[in-house]
Design a protein around this motif. Structure first.
Motif, PDB file in Angstrom:
ATOM      1  N   LEU A 178       0.591  15.461  -8.453  1.00 34.60           N
ATOM      2  CA  LEU A 178       0.777  13.871  -7.907  1.00 34.60           C
ATOM      3  C   LEU A 178       0.171  13.148  -7.158  1.00 34.60           C
ATOM      4  N   LEU A 179       0.878  14.430  -5.621  1.00 34.19           N
ATOM      5  CA  LEU A 179       0.495  13.502  -4.509  1.00 34.19           C
ATOM      6  C   LEU A 179      -1.176  13.210  -4.250  1.00 34.19           C
ATOM      7  N   ASP A 180      -1.771  14.129  -4.425  1.00 36.68           N
ATOM      8  CA  ASP A 180      -3.250  13.776  -4.383  1.00 36.68           C
ATOM      9  C   ASP A 180      -3.696  12.771  -4.736  1.00 36.68           C
ATOM     10  N   ASP A 181      -3.675  12.415  -6.073  1.00 34.26           N
ATOM     11  CA  ASP A 181      -3.899  11.091  -6.539  1.00 34.26           C
ATOM     12  C   ASP A 181      -3.303   9.689  -6.223  1.00 34.26           C
ATOM     13  N   PHE A 182      -1.806  10.218  -5.187  1.00 31.91           N
ATOM     14  CA  PHE A 182      -1.128   8.947  -5.702  1.00 31.91           C
ATOM     15  C   PHE A 182      -2.213   8.321  -3.998  1.00 31.91           C
ATOM     16  N   PHE A 183      -2.321   9.093  -3.034  1.00 32.43           N
ATOM     17  CA  PHE A 183      -3.156   9.293  -1.753  1.00 32.43           C
ATOM     18  C   PHE A 183      -4.566   8.922  -2.344  1.00 32.43           C
ATOM     19  N   ALA A 184      -5.382   8.963  -3.418  1.00 30.98           N
ATOM     20  CA  ALA A 184      -6.592   8.908  -3.542  1.00 30.98           C
ATOM     21  C   ALA A 184      -6.227   7.688  -3.705  1.00 30.98           C
ATOM     22  N   GLU A 185      -5.728   7.076  -4.449  1.00 30.74           N
ATOM     23  CA  GLU A 185      -5.914   5.337  -4.764  1.00 30.74           C
ATOM     24  C   GLU A 185      -6.161   4.666  -3.880  1.00 30.74           C
ATOM     25  N   GLY A 186      -5.769   4.551  -2.597  1.00 30.75           N
ATOM     26  CA  GLY A 186      -6.293   4.502  -1.113  1.00 30.75           C
ATOM     27  C   GLY A 186      -5.778   2.255  -1.154  1.00 30.75           C
ATOM     28  N   ASN A 187      -4.545   2.144  -2.052  1.00 28.04           N
ATOM     29  CA  ASN A 187      -4.157   1.217  -1.022  1.00 28.04           C
ATOM     30  C   ASN A 187      -2.730   1.168  -0.409  1.00 28.04           C
ATOM     31  N   ILE A 188      -2.594   2.757   0.587  1.00 31.19           N
ATOM     32  CA  ILE A 188      -1.734   2.651   0.990  1.00 31.19           C
ATOM     33  C   ILE A 188      -1.832   1.895   1.775  1.00 31.19           C
ATOM     34  N   ALA A 189      -0.407   1.508   2.183  1.00 31.91           N
ATOM     35  CA  ALA A 189      -0.425   0.026   3.504  1.00 31.91           C
ATOM     36  C   ALA A 189      -0.037   1.444   4.504  1.00 31.91           C
ATOM     37  N   HIS A 190       0.876   2.270   4.710  1.00 29.51           N
ATOM     38  CA  HIS A 190       1.864   2.665   5.630  1.00 29.51           C
ATOM     39  C   HIS A 190       2.971   3.891   4.757  1.00 29.51           C
ATOM     40  N   VAL A 191       2.694   5.190   5.819  1.00 33.36           N
ATOM     41  CA  VAL A 191       3.605   5.601   5.461  1.00 33.36           C
ATOM     42  C   VAL A 191       5.063   6.307   6.314  1.00 33.36           C
ATOM     43  N   PHE A 192       6.535   6.442   5.633  1.00 28.40           N
ATOM     44  CA  PHE A 192       7.718   6.568   6.545  1.00 28.40           C
ATOM     45  C   PHE A 192       7.764   8.429   6.403  1.00 28.40           C
ATOM     46  N   ALA A 193       7.499   8.912   7.250  1.00 30.32           N
ATOM     47  CA  ALA A 193       7.429  10.274   7.078  1.00 30.32           C
ATOM     48  C   ALA A 193       8.490  11.273   7.482  1.00 30.32           C
ATOM     49  N   LEU A 194       9.415  11.197   6.473  1.00 25.06           N
ATOM     50  CA  LEU A 194      10.679  12.373   7.358  1.00 25.06           C
ATOM     51  C   LEU A 194      11.063  13.505   7.544  1.00 25.06           C
ATOM     52  N   ALA A 195      11.623  13.839   9.387  1.00 24.08           N
ATOM     53  CA  ALA A 195      11.836  14.929   9.001  1.00 24.08           C
ATOM     54  C   ALA A 195      13.054  15.400   9.734  1.00 24.08           C
ATOM     55  N   ASP A 196      13.172  16.357   9.553  1.00 20.97           N
ATOM     56  CA  ASP A 196      14.827  16.720   9.979  1.00 20.97           C
ATOM     57  C   ASP A 196      15.163  16.718  11.796  1.00 20.97           C
ATOM     58  N   ILE A 197      15.589  15.767  12.158  1.00 22.61           N
ATOM     59  CA  ILE A 197      16.395  16.409  13.593  1.00 22.61           C
ATOM     60  C   ILE A 197      16.033  16.613  14.297  1.00 22.61           C
ATOM     61  N   ARG A 198      17.149  17.706  13.448  1.00 18.25           N
ATOM     62  CA  ARG A 198      17.886  19.022  14.084  1.00 18.25           C
ATOM     63  C   ARG A 198      17.080  20.408  14.441  1.00 18.25           C
ATOM     64  N   HIS A 199      15.722  20.268  13.301  1.00 23.05           N
ATOM     65  CA  HIS A 199      14.651  21.585  13.052  1.00 23.05           C
ATOM     66  C   HIS A 199      13.464  20.910  13.543  1.00 23.05           C
ATOM     67  N   ASP A 200      12.941  22.374  13.823  1.00 27.78           N
ATOM     68  CA  ASP A 200      11.735  22.024  14.143  1.00 27.78           C
ATOM     69  C   ASP A 200      11.173  21.864  12.322  1.00 27.78           C
ATOM     70  N   PRO A 201       9.238  20.928  12.399  1.00 27.63           N
ATOM     71  CA  PRO A 201       9.451  20.468  11.608  1.00 27.63           C
ATOM     72  C   PRO A 201       8.151  22.150  10.798  1.00 27.63           C
ATOM     73  N   THR A 202       8.867  21.781   9.841  1.00 28.36           N
ATOM     74  CA  THR A 202       8.117  23.254   8.442  1.00 28.36           C
ATOM     75  C   THR A 202       6.457  22.724   8.780  1.00 28.36           C
ATOM     76  N   ALA A 203       6.163  24.141   7.692  1.00 35.98           N
ATOM     77  CA  ALA A 203       4.615  24.274   8.203  1.00 35.98           C
ATOM     78  C   ALA A 203       4.237  23.065   7.116  1.00 35.98           C
ATOM     79  N   ASP A 204       5.377  22.389   6.248  1.00 35.08           N
ATOM     80  CA  ASP A 204       4.612  22.234   4.703  1.00 35.08           C
ATOM     81  C   ASP A 204       4.581  20.164   5.886  1.00 35.08           C
TER      82      ASP A 204
END
Length: 199
Positions: A94-120
């Motif tokens: 679903l995510l691959d298809d979503f980004f393949a549409e190619g009309n995304i102006a911007h992404v807000f990528a959320l991360a928990d400020i308390r922890h190091d980023p996960t591999a994902d």
């Protein structure tokens, strides 16, 4: 930017259901339980526009919201262990298809400020770099840290994602921290999206 009204539009379970619009589409992504719904509600200045859940992995669809000058797409959370492999594959597709549409102006990528980023988290950011998708990191749950530690935590998140500290905004749904900074970022994002595209 002043957000006068925000409303839920539709949900999509696959690419056939993706919402098409002339407005800039801004996506919100992050691991399960990182606070995507809380962030959307903070932006909308409403408590229950996006449903929050104590149970991670609740969002399994792309949920679209009309924010007036732009459409916000809430993507399914990733990295939730108690989901079957088949379900994870479905989400990834679903995510691959979503980004393949190619009309995304911007992404807000959320991360928990308390922890190091996960591999994902790192995989998601690397994907955004690889596809040259503009993004801003939203460091959630800043109210869980002492105020004096927030700046240091922002620095750590920026280093982990190989981006500038100015591209990381610490937010809190509880204290409303960061809302004005995000609105300023949105002004620029919508302005850039309105410019004629180079062929």
């Amino acid at each position: 930017m002043i957000i006068k009204e925000a409303k839920f539009l539709t949900s999509a379970a696959d690419k056939k259901g993706f919402f098409r619009t002339e407005k800039p589409v801004i996506a919100v992504c992050g691991k399960s339980n990182v606070g995507k719904s809380t962030f959307i509600n903070l932006l909308a200045n409403r408590n229950k526009l996006a449903r929050t859940s104590a149970e991670p992995g609740r969002t399994r669809l792309v949920n679209y919201f009309d924010f007036g000058e732009f459409v916000l797409a809430d993507l399914p959370g990733y990295g939730y262990a108690r989901v079957s492999h088949a379900e994870k594959e479905k989400w990834a597709r679903l995510l691959d298809d979503f980004f393949a549409e190619g009309n995304i102006a911007h992404v807000f990528a959320l991360a928990d400020i308390r922890h190091d980023p996960t591999a994902d988290d790192l995989m998601m950011i690397n994907f955004l770099y690889a596809t040259q998708t503009p993004f801003t990191v939203i460091a959630t749950k800043s109210d869980k840290l002492a105020k004096t530690r927030v700046k240091e935590a922002v620095r750590r998140v920026a280093a982990a994602f190989r981006t500038g500290e100015g591209n990381v905004i610490a937010v809190s749904g509880l204290t409303r921290r960061g809302r004005e900074e995000v609105l300023c970022a949105l002004d620029k994002i919508v302005s850039v999206a309105a410019l004629p595209q180079e062929e």
